[in-house]
Structures are given as structure tokens and as C-alpha cells.
Design an enzyme around this catalytic site. Sequence first.
Site, mmCIF file in Angstrom:
data_model
loop_
_atom_site.group_PDB
_atom_site.id
_atom_site.type_symbol
_atom_site.label_atom_id
_atom_site.label_comp_id
_atom_site.label_asym_id
_atom_site.label_seq_id
_atom_site.Cartn_x
_atom_site.Cartn_y
_atom_site.Cartn_z
ATOM 1 N N TYR A 184 0.777 -1.100 0.151
ATOM 2 C CA TYR A 184 0.242 0.088 -0.230
ATOM 3 C C TYR A 184 1.098 1.387 0.054
ATOM 4 O O TYR A 184 0.507 2.475 0.296
ATOM 5 C CB TYR A 184 -0.604 0.418 1.320
ATOM 6 C CG TYR A 184 -2.410 -0.936 1.318
ATOM 7 C CD1 TYR A 184 -1.416 -1.599 0.752
ATOM 8 C CD2 TYR A 184 -3.959 -1.024 1.303
ATOM 9 C CE1 TYR A 184 -2.893 -3.530 0.372
ATOM 10 C CE2 TYR A 184 -4.532 -1.797 1.224
ATOM 11 C CZ TYR A 184 -4.039 -2.702 0.589
ATOM 12 O OH TYR A 184 -5.161 -3.537 0.815
ATOM 13 N N ASP A 225 -3.698 -17.889 5.636
ATOM 14 C CA ASP A 225 -4.294 -18.639 4.670
ATOM 15 C C ASP A 225 -4.994 -18.732 5.733
ATOM 16 O O ASP A 225 -6.390 -19.143 5.412
ATOM 17 C CB ASP A 225 -3.704 -18.958 3.560
ATOM 18 C CG ASP A 225 -2.265 -19.837 3.320
ATOM 19 O OD1 ASP A 225 -1.344 -18.723 4.107
ATOM 20 O OD2 ASP A 225 -2.114 -20.601 3.035
#
Length: 492
Positions: free
Chosen positions: A130, A210
Site C-alpha cells: 500500500y 491463509d
Amino acid sequence: MTAQPHRITVIPGDGVGPEVVRSAQRIIAAAGVAIDWEEAEAGAEVFRRGDTSGVPRATRESIERTRVVLKGPLETPVGFGEKSANVTLRKLFETYANVRPARELPGVPTRYAGEGVDMIIVRENIEDLYAGIEHMQTPDVGQCLKVISRKGSEKIIRYAFELARREGRRKVTCATKANIMKLTEGLFKRVFEELAGEYPEIAPEHLIIDNVAHQMAKNPAQFDVVVTTNLNGDIISDLASGLVGGLGFAPSGNYGDDVAIFEAVHGSAPKYAGKDVINPTALILSSLMMLRHVGESGAADRIEDAVLVTLEEGRAVTQDLARQTGGDVEHAASTTGFTDSIIANLGKQPTTVPPRAGTERPSGPAAPRPRWSYGPEVAAAVPRTTVGVDVFLETWEPVAAAGPALEALAGDALRLQMISSRGTMVWPSTGLKPDAVGLLRARYVARAEGAAASDADISALVARIGERYAWTHLEKLHVFAGADGFTKAQGQ
Ligand code: NAD
């Protein structure tokens, strides 16, 4: 009652913003917290006036004075080419910690109701992918730099541990992809492991991101505080909100060294603007994070209990919740009516979930103390050697031809160690045949084992390569304090 009113900047924002902000302000006033609100502007109207930042100077100055902001959602106009005013505010005041609690609420039906979901996602809010550093390497290959610093990691991880300590929480889970990205996500994990020892009362845990997603879907009540990097955090904080009722109920706080900004996760929901039907709970819960930040934990707990009682009673139900519960949407509570009910319930405690009042948690901002020193002298003291360079170049030439050609360009000081395509070694051949995309990386290292590659050698190499290939970017290969500062290619 506070003797001195708190000075807080309030940005009503766009769409439904003014309605939800007003709701929170009324409740705070009814709870007896004295606040001197400085009303400031940002968002759509500011863009329309031609201010391309969406955040006028007067607003910035107010925030610099008060250092605390309660903010409604800001619309990002499409078609003006402007940056989001929300992101501008976060960047201007470097609010590095995005904190998103997700707690089961009574009367809000979810698949997990009754399991006691109560977690706080602490997301690093400045670094990672970001940072917005993207480059097209060729007309068809884009690249985004993932930047993770030890300092940025230390700040957010310490923030998470301090928050856990203040809130009396027992576990902090660090969620990374360190198994794949060893130098970026791996750095975050290492900093977590090194800091964990300073908080012996809190159990540290590391999970691959995950698996965190998987576990959140299976058994979300196992999570307490979760600290993670920016992209991971973006995704799992929304996942966590979804577990406890969604946008109408998702609060957030953005904390920096100097400034903290509190806002609902949802946007301006323009189709409901001015209709007095929107659910203000998310902004109210955000305002409670704000009250705790300014040392008004007692009032925050009382208001939170009143919110819980109101939801528990189920008498004043906003449209969104009525829709979710199959209730009477036609006769649902207005934003104002729901707010009135919360005010009427001040002083009551919920019976189906633990009350907040009386839990005696110290409030106020965390005071993260740095463990490591940072700065030019510290960095300069780290022994380092440049052992080679990765040269990225645009070519569709088969590696069987590019390999020998690039080797021939190596010169006396350097040698071509390998070529890779999208991280997989393709020369010397490993038998792997990855699809070509028109971008190769040629790794050159010093010919003499363990020797340094000088800038002069690298410059001369790049000049030679440039005569034959379009090189796109360079990455030096550093060894810092004896550890490789670069990864091997797949198959190398
Ligand atoms: P949104 O969150 O505004 O609305 C999506 C839908 O969610 C709404 O139509 C509504 O059905 C529901 N919803 C949202 N908040 C609700 C609430 N409090 N109560 C009940 N229902 C609620 O998202 P969007 O439509 O994608 O974005 C609209 C505008 O908001 C855009 O301009 C976007 O850039 C901006 N936005 C701002 C922020 C922020 O200020 N932090 C965040 C997200 C979006």
C-alpha cells in the site's frame, strides 16, 4: 463529568455521515462527557470547490491542534482524478495503526451467534504493497514494491501488545505470509517473536495468513488480538466484520504517534443520505474507541452497555437489521429513534453478554517504547558487502540465446550466476519451462568467491547490457551482517 472539555475535531463527512456523527455526538453529550467539538470539512464538497486533496488547510490545522478526530465517511468522487480524502488524512497524520474490533453483538444474527466472537484486528496502515510504489516494467508487466521496515513493524506490533495488555487480553496472533516472503513478511514475524518476550502475560502465536482466513471461518472465537501487515489486514479485518454483523456494526480507529482518527468502516451510503434510516452503531462504537483514547473509559463502557441493552431488547431495530432478522422493515427504527433508545438505556447493563462497565481497564493511548534504535548511525554500523546485482531486462529472446549473450557481457569482475523469469530459474536450465512474459532477471555476482562488486563494476556492466538490451531496473545484492539480503530464485 470531566472538568476540562476535550477538544476534538469532528468531520461530519458525506452522505449518511452527518446523521451517524450527530447520533454519536448526542449520545456522548447525554453520557455527560464534555467535548468542545471543532467542526471541520473534508470530502465531496471540498473536491467540488476544486481542492484536489479533499482536506482543506483549516481542517488540517484543526487536527494539528486537537490531535483527535471523529469522522464520518468521505466520498471519493469518481471522474475528478482525485485521491481519496480518507487515505490523504491517514497519510498526512501517519496513522500507522488501524484497529478494528469485531465483537459479537446481542440481537445481531450471524452464523456464529453464541460462540463469543470478540477479536481486535490490528493492521499496519502505512507500509507493504500500500506504499503505492508501482512501475510498469514493460508494456505488459507491472510491478508493485512491498516495503516492510523493522521500525514500521516494531511500531505496529508493540501497539498490538500494548493494546492487549491494556484490554487484559490473553493472546496476540501474528498473521503473515513469512513462509513465502521471507525478507518482508519474515521480518515482521521476526520482530513479533523478538518483542513477544516483553509481554510474558500474553501468549504469542504465529499463523500463516491463509490459515487465519480458514480458522476465522471455522472457529472465529479462538482469536483475541491479531496483528498483521497492511494487505493481509485489509482482507481479514473485513472478514472479521462480516463475522459479527457487517458494515452497520464495524468500528475502527486509526492511531498515529500524534493523531488518532475514529470512523466507521462503512462508506457514505449515498442512497440513504438524509433519510434518517441508517444504522449509526458502527460510528457510535468508533466514538467509544475515541472516548477510551482520551481517557474516558468509564463513559465509553456505560455507552457501550447502553448500545448492547438496546440491541438486546430488540425494540428499536434499524432497517438493515430488520432486513437481516426478517423483521418489520416498514416500521423499523429511524436513526434518531435508535439513538434515543440508546440514550434512554444509559445506566443499564446487558444481561445476555458480559457488561463492559466495571471491568476497570486503563485507558489512553498506548505509549510504545522503541526497543531498537533507528537512524543513519545505526544503519551505518551494520557491516555490509555488495556481492552482486540483479539486472531486470525486457526481452523475448529465448534464454538459450540470452544466457550466453548476457554471460559474454559480464566482464572481468562479475559473472552471470543465473537468469530467472518471474522468480523461477531458467538459465542454466533446470528443466523447468515457465511461460515467458518478456521480462528476465539476470543475476551477476563477483567472480572471486565472497568478493565485493563495486559500483564501478556494476555501472560498466549495465552500460554494456544497455547496448544490447532494454534493462528496466536494478537491485543490488547486499549481505548485511553476514546474512544474504536477497532471496534465491525458485530452482536455484
Ligand atoms: P458504503 O459502505 O457506503 O455502502 C454500501 C452499502 O452498505 C449501502 O448501500 C448500505 O446498503 C450498506 N450500509 C453501509 N453502511 C451502513 C449502515 N451504517 N447502516 C446500514 N447499512 C449500511 O459503500 P460504497 O457504496 O461502496 O461507497 C459509497 C461511498 O463511500 C464511495 O464514495 C466510497 O468512496 C466512500 N467510502 C468511504 C469510506 C470512508 O470514509 N472510510 C469507506 C468506504 C467507502
